[in-house]
Write a protein that holds these residues in place. Structure first.
Motif, PDB file in Angstrom:
ATOM      1  N   UNK A 196       1.795  63.288 -15.201  1.00  0.00           N
ATOM      2  CA  UNK A 196       3.183  62.930 -14.938  1.00  0.00           C
ATOM      3  C   UNK A 196       3.690  61.980 -16.009  1.00  0.00           C
ATOM      4  N   UNK A 197       4.906  62.229 -16.499  1.00  0.00           N
ATOM      5  CA  UNK A 197       5.599  61.317 -17.414  1.00  0.00           C
ATOM      6  C   UNK A 197       6.858  60.825 -16.717  1.00  0.00           C
ATOM      7  N   UNK A 198       7.118  59.512 -16.771  1.00  0.00           N
ATOM      8  CA  UNK A 198       8.258  58.918 -16.097  1.00  0.00           C
ATOM      9  C   UNK A 198       8.967  57.936 -17.009  1.00  0.00           C
ATOM     10  N   UNK A 199      10.300  57.943 -16.938  1.00  0.00           N
ATOM     11  CA  UNK A 199      11.108  56.884 -17.540  1.00  0.00           C
ATOM     12  C   UNK A 199      11.784  56.152 -16.379  1.00  0.00           C
ATOM     13  N   UNK A 200      11.529  54.855 -16.265  1.00  0.00           N
ATOM     14  CA  UNK A 200      12.006  54.049 -15.138  1.00  0.00           C
ATOM     15  C   UNK A 200      12.849  52.900 -15.676  1.00  0.00           C
ATOM     16  N   UNK A 201      14.050  52.682 -15.050  1.00  0.00           N
ATOM     17  CA  UNK A 201      14.904  51.604 -15.547  1.00  0.00           C
ATOM     18  C   UNK A 201      14.445  50.251 -15.004  1.00  0.00           C
ATOM     19  N   UNK A 202      15.188  49.200 -15.367  1.00  0.00           N
ATOM     20  CA  UNK A 202      14.769  47.827 -15.027  1.00  0.00           C
ATOM     21  C   UNK A 202      14.750  47.581 -13.524  1.00  0.00           C
ATOM     22  N   UNK A 203      15.477  48.360 -12.753  1.00  0.00           N
ATOM     23  CA  UNK A 203      15.510  48.164 -11.303  1.00  0.00           C
ATOM     24  C   UNK A 203      14.382  48.915 -10.587  1.00  0.00           C
ATOM     25  N   UNK A 204      13.650  49.771 -11.333  1.00  0.00           N
ATOM     26  CA  UNK A 204      12.566  50.538 -10.734  1.00  0.00           C
ATOM     27  C   UNK A 204      12.950  51.960 -10.380  1.00  0.00           C
TER      28      UNK A 204
END
Length: 625
Positions: free
Chosen positions: A106-114
């Motif tokens: 799995x590849x994920x891009x997560x912002x500062x809020x999660x």
């Protein structure tokens, strides 16, 4: 028979003393020989376990580096596109990248809020992942240069895995989110399985905090067990501060007696927050089984010799009034003693002060190809080349003149040009209990040629890829750097090809790893037959290969690469695999030219060209400008 010297009759005490000295010497020689052999057995196994652990560690280092480059590439792509980029577009990139990297689930891009902004798994987009450990760790200790290695955790598919994470930075370097990859345990399992060479062997990967991630053979009840306990092999390894260690004793995980080699994986270039530790081990009982059998046999033989000798002397003294019977008993004792020595599978001999042989057991006589009568009075000049005889003369001098106990290697050239290596142990024989005068030498010699050859073979294996027989990445880099230096020194042309099997993950998924291995081996055979002997070919990881072409410019490299591509495209693996199967390759090429880069930089440039070949349809050759 044992040597006999005419002398006046000895007193009863002197005879017991002489026999005690003889048995002490023999017992000491046997004991020293057994201890040396046990130490060699242990050292041989330590070297082998360390070598296998290093193979796994090198493979992991390469795979971690590849995953880190992938995360950095995603982060750079996000930075170029900016905040306005659509998450659907980047999700497509993540899907393409995960398909190209068989070790990533799995590849994920997560912002500062999660919140998950993009993923190769569409169902995860929009999910709140702020409570996940790998997100909290980066948010609490943000560092854009760190590769974060999460603790192992059980996935929804009931397998243990871990995450590799890089921080996303805002305009002012602040924490803006993460890009993270969940590693497939199969990512490492192939390397673990490949080094198992004995039924009692197992190896494992442990997180730097102590959690056990993976074992081979598989032992799921141990997964997640904390190895960071006081006195455990894992804790002692970390406390030592060394990259490699070998420990012997009771293991914490399985509570059995083992010899374990540990190797820390923490490449400096990746700046990992946590290390991974590789271990390879074997049961002590299995390691020393053959040695124990030999020790028992030689101990029993020595006991028989001692018993026969002591009983013979006792009988001799009890019946000394009958001189003929006394002489007969002594001869029988000597003959039995000699027969026992003849059964010991090593070379035992005695020399007088003039360095002339006065006794040798049967293995020694067979080695020299002489009878007992022919041996007596001969010296080493008769049986060894001049250089070896001179070396033996020097050793004998140290024993006879200085009373030294010696133990060292002796190399003897054979008539056919081959060499034999012997481990020689020598000790002085004194004429009296006070050790006032040395009568001669007692020696024991063991042929260790096969042991030395085995060590050389292990060194050679360390430079080869276990599956294809090509140079492994380390050996390729060593030879390549030398060739690069020659090309610069003499201003010669030099080109490099990076080769990757197209859709290799699909081959493994559809046909299994065994067929995948056949594809790798077939490509290796094609590479060997397609290039010159001066060209350097290596498997640098997974399905990636590299070829360094000395005195070859980019135009010639293009022709060679295209011929190779067509050759692979026309290869039919149906007969080898039993399945209708063809495969293709993509090739990236680069010429050294006037570039001031090392081999690593040249590989990076070729990798860029390879990436272009992949992105423009695969099964083609692209060149770096």
């Amino acid at each position: 028979m044992l040597p006999r010297r005419p002398q006046p009759g000895l007193s009863g005490l002197a005879k017991w003393l002489a026999l005690g000295i003889a048995l002490l010497i023999l017992g000491g020689l046997i004991f020293v020989n057994l201890q040396i052999e046990r130490e060699r057995t242990g050292m041989r196994e330590q070297e082998r376990l360390l070598a296998q652990a290093k193979v796994i560690a090198d493979n992991m280092e390469f795979q971690l580096t590849a995953a880190s480059h992938a995360l950095t590439s995603i982060r750079n792509t996000l930075a170029r596109r900016g905040a306005a980029a659509g998450r659907g577009d980047i999700s497509g990139d993540l899907t393409s990248l995960s398909n190209a990297m068989p070790g990533i689930r799995t590849l994920l891009v997560i912002d500062a809020s999660g919140k998950a902004l993009a993923s190769n798994r569409a169902e995860l987009v929009g999910t709140d992942l702020s409570a996940r450990g790998y997100f909290q760790t980066v948010r609490k200790q943000p560092n854009a240069n760190t590769l974060y290695v999460s603790q192992p955790f059980r996935t929804v598919l009931d397998v243990y895995s871990l995450n590799l994470t890089r921080m996303l930075a805002g305009p002012n370097g602040e924490f803006a989110g993460i890009v993270t990859a969940t590693v497939d345990p199969e990512f490492f399992k192939t390397a673990l399985d490949s080094v198992l060479y004995a039924p009692d062997m197992w190896d494992a990967i442990v997180h730097g905090d102590g959690q056990l991630l993976l074992t081979a053979p598989e032992n799921k009840p141990l997964y997640g067990m904390d190895q960071a306990r006081p006195g455990s092999f894992f804790s002692r390894h970390l406390e030592s501060g060394q990259t490699r260690n070998v420990f012997t004793g009771t293991t914490y995980a399985t509570k059995d007696e083992r010899m374990m080699a540990l190797h820390t994986v923490r490449p400096a270039a990746l700046n990992m927050d946590k290390a991974l530790v590789v271990s390879a081990s074997r049961e002590l009982d299995a390691i020393y089984a053959t040695w124990r059998h030999n020790a028992f046999a030689q101990g029993m033989l020595f006991a028989v010799i001692s018993l026969i000798s002591l009983m013979g002397l006792y009988g001799y003294q009890a019946s000394r009034r009958v001189h003929e019977r006394e002489a007969r008993e002594a001869r029988m004792m000597a003959e039995r003693f000699s027969l026992a020595l003849d059964k010991i599978p090593t070379y035992i001999y005695m020399k007088d002060r003039q360095r002339r042989y006065v006794y040798a057991n049967r293995p020694t006589l067979d080695l020299f190809r002489v009878s007992e009568a022919e041996l007596r009075g001969s010296d080493d000049d008769r049986f060894f080349p001049p250089e070896t005889a001179a070396h033996l003369h020097d050793i004998d001098t140290r024993v006879l003149e200085h009373g030294e106990d010696t133990a060292e290697e002796v190399i003897a050239e054979q008539a056919d040009g081959s060499r034999r290596v012997y481990w020689e142990i020598k000790t002085p024989i004194y004429e009296d209990a006070e050790k006032t005068r040395i009568w001669g030498i007692c020696g024991i010699s063991t042929d260790i040629t096969e042991h030395m050859e085995l060590l050389e073979q292990l060194k050679a294996q360390a430079s080869k890829d276990y599956l294809t027989g090509l140079s492994n990445r380390r050996h390729f880099m060593e030879r390549g750097e030398n060739e690069l230096a020659l090309a610069r020194r003499y201003d010669h042309a030099l080109s490099l090809l990076m080769i990757d099997i197209d859709h290799f993950k699909n081959i493994n998924d559809s046909h299994g790893h065994k067929v995948g291995d056949s594809v790798l081996q077939q490509l290796a055979d094609i590479l060997r037959s397609s290039f010159r002997s001066v060209d350097i070919i290596g498997r640098i990881g997974g399905e990636e290969f590299a070829v360094l072409l000395p005195e070859t410019d980019i135009q010639q490299a293009q022709e060679v690469a295209e011929r190779l591509r067509l050759s692979v495209e026309g290869t039919d693996l149906s007969q080898a695999t039993g399945l209708p199967l063809h495969f293709t390759i993509s090739i990236g090429a680069v010429e050294l030219g006037n570039r001031e880069v090392g081999l690593g930089g040249l590989l990076d440039l070729a990798d860029v060209a390879l990436y272009q070949a992949k992105q423009t349809g695969r099964n083609r050759v692209c060149f770096s400008a």
